[in-house]
Scaffold this motif. Structure first.
Motif, mmCIF file in Angstrom:
data_model
loop_
_atom_site.group_PDB
_atom_site.id
_atom_site.type_symbol
_atom_site.label_atom_id
_atom_site.label_comp_id
_atom_site.label_asym_id
_atom_site.label_seq_id
_atom_site.Cartn_x
_atom_site.Cartn_y
_atom_site.Cartn_z
ATOM 1 N N ILE A 1 -15.234 6.021 3.356
ATOM 2 C CA ILE A 1 -14.626 6.219 4.683
ATOM 3 C C ILE A 1 -15.220 7.458 5.344
ATOM 4 C CG2 ILE A 1 -12.455 6.665 5.928
ATOM 5 C CD1 ILE A 1 -11.000 5.269 3.557
ATOM 6 N N ARG A 2 -15.373 8.516 4.529
ATOM 7 C CA ARG A 2 -15.830 9.786 5.111
ATOM 8 C C ARG A 2 -17.230 9.697 5.685
ATOM 9 N NH1 ARG A 2 -15.790 12.843 0.258
ATOM 10 N NH2 ARG A 2 -17.274 14.110 1.389
ATOM 11 N N LYS B 1 -12.887 6.800 -0.861
ATOM 12 C CA LYS B 1 -12.628 7.758 0.222
ATOM 13 C C LYS B 1 -13.947 8.285 0.796
ATOM 14 C CE LYS B 1 -8.043 7.893 0.034
ATOM 15 N NZ LYS B 1 -7.127 7.495 1.074
ATOM 16 N N GLN C 1 0.844 -1.197 0.000
ATOM 17 C CA GLN C 1 0.000 0.000 0.000
ATOM 18 C C GLN C 1 0.884 1.253 0.000
ATOM 19 O OE1 GLN C 1 -2.749 0.114 3.291
ATOM 20 N NE2 GLN C 1 -3.601 2.074 2.718
ATOM 21 N N GLY C 2 0.544 2.196 -0.852
ATOM 22 C CA GLY C 2 1.300 3.453 -0.896
ATOM 23 C C GLY C 2 2.469 3.437 -1.867
ATOM 24 N N PHE D 1 -8.693 3.620 8.511
ATOM 25 C CA PHE D 1 -8.694 4.620 9.561
ATOM 26 C C PHE D 1 -9.378 4.104 10.824
ATOM 27 C CE2 PHE D 1 -8.082 6.850 5.711
ATOM 28 C CZ PHE D 1 -7.226 7.876 6.045
ATOM 29 N N GLY D 2 -8.687 4.235 11.924
ATOM 30 C CA GLY D 2 -9.253 3.859 13.209
ATOM 31 C C GLY D 2 -9.354 2.362 13.432
ATOM 32 N N GLU D 3 -9.003 1.551 12.419
ATOM 33 C CA GLU D 3 -9.132 0.095 12.597
ATOM 34 C C GLU D 3 -7.815 -0.626 12.387
ATOM 35 O OE1 GLU D 3 -12.292 -1.638 10.222
ATOM 36 O OE2 GLU D 3 -13.387 0.237 10.314
ATOM 37 N N GLY D 4 -6.793 0.089 11.987
ATOM 38 C CA GLY D 4 -5.527 -0.565 11.674
ATOM 39 C C GLY D 4 -5.631 -1.310 10.360
ATOM 40 N N ASN E 1 -0.497 2.370 -5.033
ATOM 41 C CA ASN E 1 -1.622 1.457 -4.793
ATOM 42 C C ASN E 1 -2.375 1.891 -3.552
ATOM 43 O OD1 ASN E 1 -1.817 -1.065 -6.565
ATOM 44 N ND2 ASN E 1 0.377 -0.734 -6.294
ATOM 45 N N ALA E 2 -3.701 1.807 -3.627
ATOM 46 C CA ALA E 2 -4.517 2.215 -2.493
ATOM 47 C C ALA E 2 -4.518 1.146 -1.399
ATOM 48 C CB ALA E 2 -5.940 2.493 -2.955
ATOM 49 N N GLN F 1 -4.704 -0.314 5.246
ATOM 50 C CA GLN F 1 -4.659 0.395 6.525
ATOM 51 C C GLN F 1 -5.945 1.200 6.582
ATOM 52 O OE1 GLN F 1 -1.721 0.296 8.444
ATOM 53 N NE2 GLN F 1 -2.645 1.505 10.078
ATOM 54 N N SER G 1 -16.834 8.083 9.063
ATOM 55 C CA SER G 1 -15.974 8.671 10.090
ATOM 56 C C SER G 1 -16.310 10.129 10.393
ATOM 57 C CB SER G 1 -14.505 8.554 9.682
ATOM 58 O OG SER G 1 -14.272 9.264 8.500
ATOM 59 N N GLU G 2 -16.993 10.793 9.467
ATOM 60 C CA GLU G 2 -17.326 12.199 9.687
ATOM 61 C C GLU G 2 -18.801 12.332 10.041
ATOM 62 O OE1 GLU G 2 -16.506 14.287 6.034
ATOM 63 O OE2 GLU G 2 -14.407 13.647 6.007
ATOM 64 N N ILE G 3 -19.121 13.426 10.709
ATOM 65 C CA ILE G 3 -20.531 13.767 10.905
ATOM 66 C C ILE G 3 -20.840 14.704 9.741
ATOM 67 C CG2 ILE G 3 -22.171 14.863 12.484
ATOM 68 C CD1 ILE G 3 -20.023 14.029 14.700
#
Lengths: 333, 304
Positions: free
Chosen positions: A324-325, A321, A45-46, A67-70, A94-95, A65, A328-330
């Motif tokens: 994920i948002r 993305k 990744q990356g 977010f918040g979960e490893g 690579n994502a 990887q 994880s976001e309000i």
């Protein structure tokens, strides 16, 4: 593995079945056979991918990887699957990581070899790109549907009724170069429109110019019309709309190309909504132009397909993305 | 065009944000990945809140027009302070002798008597035509505080004027309203002056309790006819990453997973590997604040 055995294994793959004997010969002569032991990281990744991998035997795990979960496993791929293509096409990292779950045999089409196809076997590159594009469409639809489910259960602000009303009435107007003070030469020089210049810019001859106000819908979900658009001035927003709630994916500015998903393969539903978010000048290209290009100017079609594929992969990445948002976001509440 | 870095969460040695990662903030002054055309050499500024410092509610303020990568004082300071909130800015201006490079123009701006800092990445096209129309939206007490020549300081003064109290802690809702109101005022004045060209306004605002950031452009995609080579044509980037703690894990700088107690919001990722970062979509407002040691992230689409 003996080369004859490798050849037999490769020929059982769906992609290779679409290649003609000459293309297959070239591919098998130049692509590498690579072996990975269980647990080995094939793609990090990356990091950029070394090329496009086709699984001949074994299983790989897609891990990321999160977010918040490893680090978590996201999916697994089996024999016949392709991976690493997105990184090659967008020339970016690579994502996710790809890890061998079992012992894995792959055919590796290196980035350099893949680029060589453009010169010697553009039709083979196109077939591989089509396979990657269809995989990307599948991924897009899966993620988009997941987002729709999340959004439908969220306490998110809906579009105001007045806004919906205005949007439903607002249509882009067909205009001339003079109407919007557009210089054709400047337009010809603008990437990616400039790729059509060798042929007197067939795209500009076929396209119509549109002037659209803000909040003007251009492509809706489940739309049958497969017209595509280039942004000349202004900006367009791609979104997922569910129960009148809008989840923004990305913004497309001047030089961007966007199109409904069925243009890649009409078996796929269109899931993405495109609306102007500034007053905008756009070029609208009818699907007929693309169909004619496939028959009359195949080389140009291949170039255009590269662009379509790249735009699609970028869209998939932004949609991932957004996935994920929205959790994880309000968001927009 | 500039670069901005903000952090909120577990106390962190400033060096880990400013110097250590492979695309560190200081490196972005001379080798930014996500911007072309321009280096950021017109000043470095930082405000940082450290719980262990005297009057912990007020930040350290450090501003200089020195090149940050040659600044020994900054290098030393960064190895000593462990802020839980930080806002840093490196200023990039066009290479002309009309630019004013001075301490007064170094961001972040923080007027005396307030605890709210603002840094800006972007430029208001034809600002000189519109600035005096903006005066009527700035409270008297802030008019006299404007000391520099940047459009950013004026935006800051307008923003402060939209808040009912600036020394206290505005709620997320009040802050969000004030930011949107500020953008609406600017838009109104632009319309009045018939200014309709691309003007990016990525704002970072913090008081040590929250970070708010906008990714916004007025009239995006409408460029002047002689626009080639100008620095402010792209939609300026904005990224964030969150997790339990930022540091060096598995041979690279990243957020360690498993929690949500720290967040970095920045113009660009601090590492070449951007896959653990999220790009904030254009026309967005992002507000992060700490609640029981957890970062809550609010985001809104900006539709003026």
């Amino acid at each position: 593995m003996q080369s004859a055995e490798f050849k037999t294994l490769a020929q059982t793959n769906k992609l290779y079945q679409s290649l003609d004997p000459q293309e297959l010969e070239f591919l098998l002569a130049h692509a590498k056979q690579v072996l990975f032991s269980s647990g080995e990281t094939i793609i990090q990744q990356g990091k950029k991918s070394a090329g496009i991998y086709v699984i001949l035997a074994g299983t790989v795990i897609i891990a990321g990887q999160v977010f918040g979960e490893g680090r978590v496993s996201l999916a697994s791929l089996k024999k016949g699957s392709i991976f690493g293509g997105s990184s090659v096409i967008v020339n970016g990292p690579n994502a996710t990581s790809v890890i061998a779950e079992t012992e894995v045999q792959c055919l590796l089409i290196s980035t350099a070899l893949f680029e060589m196809f453009s010169l010697f076997y553009p039709s083979m590159k196109y077939k591989i790109m089509k396979e990657i594009a269809e995989n990307s469409c599948n991924r897009l639809i899966t993620v988009a549907d997941k987002i729709r489910m999340v959004v439908s259960g969220m306490d998110m602000k809906a579009r105001p009724i007045f806004g919906q009303f205005v949007e439903s009435l607002t249509k882009p107007a067909e205009v001339s170069y003079e109407d919007v003070s557009l210089d054709r030469k400047q337009l010809e020089a603008m990437p990616p429109i400039s790729i059509f210049n060798n042929d007197g810019n067939a795209l500009l001859k076929s396209a119509i110019i549109l002037l659209a106000t803000n909040q003007c819908t251009l492509i809706e979900e489940a739309q049958k019309d497969c017209s595509s658009y280039f942004v000349v001035k202004g900006a367009v927003q791609s979104s997922i709309v569910e129960k009148k709630r809008v989840a923004k994916i990305s913004i497309l500015g001047p030089g961007s190309l966007f199109f409904p998903i069925p243009l890649i393969n009409d078996q796929f539903p269109s899931r993405i909504h495109y609306t102007t978010c500034e007053r905008s000048i756009l070029l609208k290209v009818d699907q007929k132009f693309f169909n004619e290009l496939q028959h009359n100017n195949i080389k140009l079609w291949y170039k255009l397909f590269d662009l379509l594929c790249e735009s699609l992969i970028v869209l998939v990445r932004f949609t991932e993305k957004l996935d994920i948002r929205v959790t994880s976001e309000i968001y927009n509440r | 065009m500039c670069r901005i870095l903000s952090y909120l969460g577990e106390p962190i040695i400033a060096e880990d944000l400013l110097y250590k990662p492979d695309n560190s903030f200081i490196k972005q002054s001379y080798h930014p990945i996500f911007m072309s055309h321009l280096l950021n050499l017109a000043g470095f500024g930082m405000v940082a809140w450290d719980i262990a410092s005297h009057q912990a509610k007020l930040p350290y303020i450090y501003k200089t027009t020195q090149l940050p990568f040659y600044d020994e004082n900054l290098g030393n300071l960064a190895t000593k302070i462990t802020p839980y909130c930080l806002l840093a800015h490196i200023r990039g201006v066009s290479y002309t002798d009309t630019q004013v490079v001075s301490d007064q123009n170094v961001h972040p701006f923080i007027f005396r008597g307030t605890n709210l800092a603002l840094a800006h990445n972007g430029v208001l096209f034809e600002f000189s035509q519109m600035k005096f129309d903006l005066l009527e939206y700035i409270k008297e007490e802030y008019k006299a505080c404007i000391r520099g020549t940047t459009d950013s300081e004026w935006i800051y003064a307008i923003l402060l004027s939209q808040l009912s109290q600036t020394s206290g802690e505005p709620s997320v809702e009040d802050l969000s309203k004030a930011i949107l109101e500020t953008l609406k005022i600017i838009q109104m004045v632009r319309r009045k002056r018939n200014i309709v060209l691309n003007s990016p306004v990525n704002l970072f605002i913090t008081n040590g309790k929250f970070i708010a950031a906008t990714r916004f452009v007025f009239d995006y995609g409408w460029y002047p006819s002689d626009a080639h080579g100008l620095a402010h044509l792209t939609y300026h980037s904005l990224w964030y990453t969150f997790g339990e703690r930022y540091g060096y894990y598995d041979k690279e700088y990243k957020m360690k997973g498993g929690g949500k107690s720290s967040i970095i919001i920045a113009s660009e990722p601090l590492t070449h590997d951007s896959t653990t970062w999220i790009e904030v979509p254009e026309y967005s407002l992002l507000i992060a604040h700490l609640e029981d040691k957890n970062v809550k992230i609010f985001s809104h689409d900006i539709n003026l």
